[in-house]
Design an enzyme around this catalytic site. Sequence first.
Site, PDB file in Angstrom:
ATOM      1  N   TYR A  53      12.063  -4.122  -6.627  1.00  0.00           N
ATOM      2  CA  TYR A  53      10.895  -4.097  -7.492  1.00  0.00           C
ATOM      3  C   TYR A  53       9.784  -3.104  -7.140  1.00  0.00           C
ATOM      4  CZ  TYR A  53       6.262  -5.678  -8.993  1.00  0.00           C
ATOM      5  OH  TYR A  53       4.975  -5.713  -9.426  1.00  0.00           O
TER       6      TYR A  53
ATOM      7  N   GLY B 207      -0.662   0.372  -4.781  1.00  0.00           N
ATOM      8  CA  GLY B 207      -1.942  -0.267  -4.491  1.00  0.00           C
ATOM      9  C   GLY B 207      -3.013   0.313  -5.378  1.00  0.00           C
TER      10      GLY B 207
ATOM     11  N   ASN C   7       0.535   0.883   5.807  1.00  0.00           N
ATOM     12  CA  ASN C   7       1.237   0.039   4.846  1.00  0.00           C
ATOM     13  C   ASN C   7       1.966  -1.025   5.651  1.00  0.00           C
ATOM     14  OD1 ASN C   7       4.222   0.448   2.804  1.00  0.00           O
ATOM     15  ND2 ASN C   7       2.668  -1.130   2.719  1.00  0.00           N
ATOM     16  N   GLY C   8       1.699  -2.276   5.317  1.00  0.00           N
ATOM     17  CA  GLY C   8       2.316  -3.373   6.038  1.00  0.00           C
ATOM     18  C   GLY C   8       1.276  -4.428   6.363  1.00  0.00           C
TER      19      GLY C   8
ATOM     20  N   CYS D 179       0.819  -1.224   0.000  1.00  0.00           N
ATOM     21  CA  CYS D 179       0.000   0.000   0.000  1.00  0.00           C
ATOM     22  C   CYS D 179       0.850   1.271   0.000  1.00  0.00           C
ATOM     23  CB  CYS D 179      -0.873   0.048   1.245  1.00  0.00           C
ATOM     24  SG  CYS D 179      -2.057  -1.280   1.331  1.00  0.00           S
TER      25      CYS D 179
HETATM   26  O1  LIG Z   1       6.237 -14.457 -12.174  1.00  0.00           O
HETATM   27  P1  LIG Z   1       5.013 -13.620 -12.087  1.00  0.00           P
HETATM   28  O2  LIG Z   1       4.069 -14.096 -11.013  1.00  0.00           O
HETATM   29  O3  LIG Z   1       4.304 -13.454 -13.383  1.00  0.00           O
HETATM   30  O4  LIG Z   1       5.417 -12.182 -11.546  1.00  0.00           O
HETATM   31  C1  LIG Z   1       6.638 -11.544 -11.856  1.00  0.00           C
HETATM   32  C2  LIG Z   1       6.413 -10.287 -12.662  1.00  0.00           C
HETATM   33  O5  LIG Z   1       5.522  -9.394 -11.932  1.00  0.00           O
HETATM   34  C3  LIG Z   1       6.187  -8.154 -11.731  1.00  0.00           C
HETATM   35  O6  LIG Z   1       5.874  -7.238 -12.751  1.00  0.00           O
HETATM   36  P2  LIG Z   1       4.417  -6.590 -12.958  1.00  0.00           P
HETATM   37  O7  LIG Z   1       3.841  -7.172 -14.183  1.00  0.00           O
HETATM   38  O8  LIG Z   1       3.623  -6.728 -11.730  1.00  0.00           O
HETATM   39  O9  LIG Z   1       4.588  -5.055 -13.170  1.00  0.00           O
HETATM   40  P3  LIG Z   1       5.755  -3.989 -13.402  1.00  0.00           P
HETATM   41  O10 LIG Z   1       7.041  -4.657 -13.715  1.00  0.00           O
HETATM   42  O11 LIG Z   1       5.283  -3.158 -14.529  1.00  0.00           O
HETATM   43  O12 LIG Z   1       5.825  -3.205 -12.143  1.00  0.00           O
HETATM   44  C4  LIG Z   1       7.658  -8.462 -11.813  1.00  0.00           C
HETATM   45  O13 LIG Z   1       8.385  -7.323 -12.237  1.00  0.00           O
HETATM   46  C5  LIG Z   1       7.723  -9.556 -12.857  1.00  0.00           C
HETATM   47  O14 LIG Z   1       7.747  -9.015 -14.162  1.00  0.00           O
HETATM   48  N1  LIG Z   2      -0.410  -3.831   1.401  1.00  0.00           N
HETATM   49  C1  LIG Z   2      -0.643  -3.216   2.544  1.00  0.00           C
HETATM   50  O1  LIG Z   2       0.189  -2.501   3.067  1.00  0.00           O
HETATM   51  C2  LIG Z   2      -1.996  -3.525   3.186  1.00  0.00           C
HETATM   52  C3  LIG Z   2      -2.347  -2.811   4.462  1.00  0.00           C
HETATM   53  C4  LIG Z   2      -3.365  -3.600   5.289  1.00  0.00           C
HETATM   54  N2  LIG Z   2      -2.766  -4.826   5.791  1.00  0.00           N
HETATM   55  C5  LIG Z   2      -4.609  -3.901   4.458  1.00  0.00           C
HETATM   56  O2  LIG Z   2      -4.807  -5.015   4.023  1.00  0.00           O
HETATM   57  O3  LIG Z   2      -5.375  -3.005   4.200  1.00  0.00           O
HETATM   58 MG   LIG Z   3       7.546  -6.720 -14.129  1.00  0.00          MG
END
Ligand SMILES: O=P(O)(O)OC[C@H]1O[C@H](OP(=O)(O)OP(=O)(O)O)[C@H](O)[C@@H]1O
Ligand SMILES: NC(=O)CC[C@H](N)C(=O)O
Ligand SMILES: [Mg+2]
Length: 496
Positions: free
Chosen positions: A276, A57, A131-132, A30
């Site tokens: 990431y 998020g 967040n967390g 988040c």
């Molecule tokens: O092995 P998988 O379960 O498919 O997940 C891995 C992928 O997900 C993430 O990218 P994402 O598509 O979420 O977005 P981004 O790189 O644009 O942030 C990450 O960078 C990988 O590319």
């Molecule tokens: N990804 C998060 O940080 C989530 C915050 C909180 N645990 C929720 O579920 O709303």
């Molecule tokens: Mg990716």
Amino acid sequence: MIPNHPLDSNAYPAQSDSDGQRPDKPEEACGVFGVYAPGQDVAKLTYFGLYALQHRGQESAGIATFEGNQVHLHKEMGLVSQVFSETILNQLPGDLAVGHTRYSTTGSSRVVNAQPAVVETRLGKLALAHNGNLVNTTQLREELLRRNWDLITTTDSEAIALSIATEINAGKDWLEGAICAFRQCKGAFSLAIGTPDGLMGVRDPNGIRPLVIGSMGTSPERYVLASETCGLDIIGAEYVRDVEPGELVWITQEGLASFFWAEQPKRKLCIFEMIYFARPDSIMHDETLYSYRLRLGRQLAKESPADVDVIIGVPDSGIPAAIGFSQASGIPYAEGLIKNRYVGRTFIQPTQTMRESGIKMKLNPLKDVLTGKRIIIVDDSIVRGTTSRKLVKALRDAGATEVHMRISSPPVTHPCFYGIDTDNQDQLIAATKSVAEIAEQIGVDSLAYLSWDGMLKTTGEDTNSFCSACFTGDYPITVPEQVKRSKLMLEKSATC
Ligand SMILES: O=P(O)(O)OC[C@H]1O[C@H](OP(=O)(O)OP(=O)(O)O)[C@H](O)[C@@H]1O
Ligand SMILES: NC(=O)CC[C@H](N)C(=O)O
Ligand SMILES: [Mg+2]
């Protein structure tokens, strides 16, 4: 027993897509934002802050503003741009605001669980953005039910807010009450909390999730809290420093006061934030994550070269490492995949034919760049392997003659309990398969991950100052057995 909403047995209801895996829910965390700026349009500042934190998020968004004792709140399902209009923002006056973009980890993706969580206390309302993820939510909620609180959400975040309210109602002031409540919380929490008397910024004793402080000038002193520095840049706030693990900052008309409330704070920033989650223009450890990710790519090139014609990256987050790989190897970098930036999570379910074309809705290969070429494709991580498998097929269909994959982090073998809802362990491809088996499953000519040592060397900091449980299974905050069981493949005990 805590009443369990049928949708809440898991943060994300179990569903299957055409691959027999859950829908493409990327790993995120988040975004929280807070601002204390009397005389400024705090709702609009928060709106822009959340806009910059949208990548953290995308399920729901919310803003609460404080106008004296009065709280104005708007939260809805959807992206920040869908949830707020100029008209809505104009209905959120005040001197102080907190905002949130949610990626659910405890409690399903429903509007009632959207944040900020607003609760009534003896001293007025508080609005909390979290967040967390806590690992002792069940105990906290049982205790709250015992004290006759109505739990209207199924989140851990509401449990933190009500635990503070419990302490306040027992006679404590904001700071004492909050600190008492934080000492009962186990897990990850970076918080922005609005009250009628001031704005609070808090990190758990390990500082698993980030939180930074920005300044918007003096006389009067105006401060901003944001999950990442990109949330400060967008509103022209100047980065001051991070909120430290186990620290509480209290921002009022007197300025900013700091309290260290945790007994043994021990820095354990989530290393996946660096690899990431966080935006590449955000600053952690005095450099942009773009520069850090370039260096990961350079290290990867040194460790696992291959004789190819071109290096491409997987947009968005794999690009800096791909550029770094190209720099270190001397092999040209090219854009081989174009990402549709508008593919959200809530788009209408595609037709069967579209589902089969899979990845192309999100990433489309550039045939001119790929035809007849031997390529290395660089990504930051493989989690379930869904992206890579579809991608490799699309690259071959577009004419690539050899496809070698390089990953700028070690294999993800363990789920996260601290705010990223990675799948259960049995869905993590590297938990059950060797590198050679993964290479075969995703259909590449070769596959190599960045070594553990290579990652640590590149990261530079004391290696103990990160949470890297997703790579090692070494969880810095003890995860109770029943919580572990929900996600980990545990060996059956001999007596079962
Ligand atoms: O092995 P998988 O379960 O498919 O997940 C891995 C992928 O997900 C993430 O990218 P994402 O598509 O979420 O977005 P981004 O790189 O644009 O942030 C990450 O960078 C990988 O590319
Ligand atoms: N990804 C998060 O940080 C989530 C915050 C909180 N645990 C929720 O579920 O709303
Ligand atoms: Mg990716």
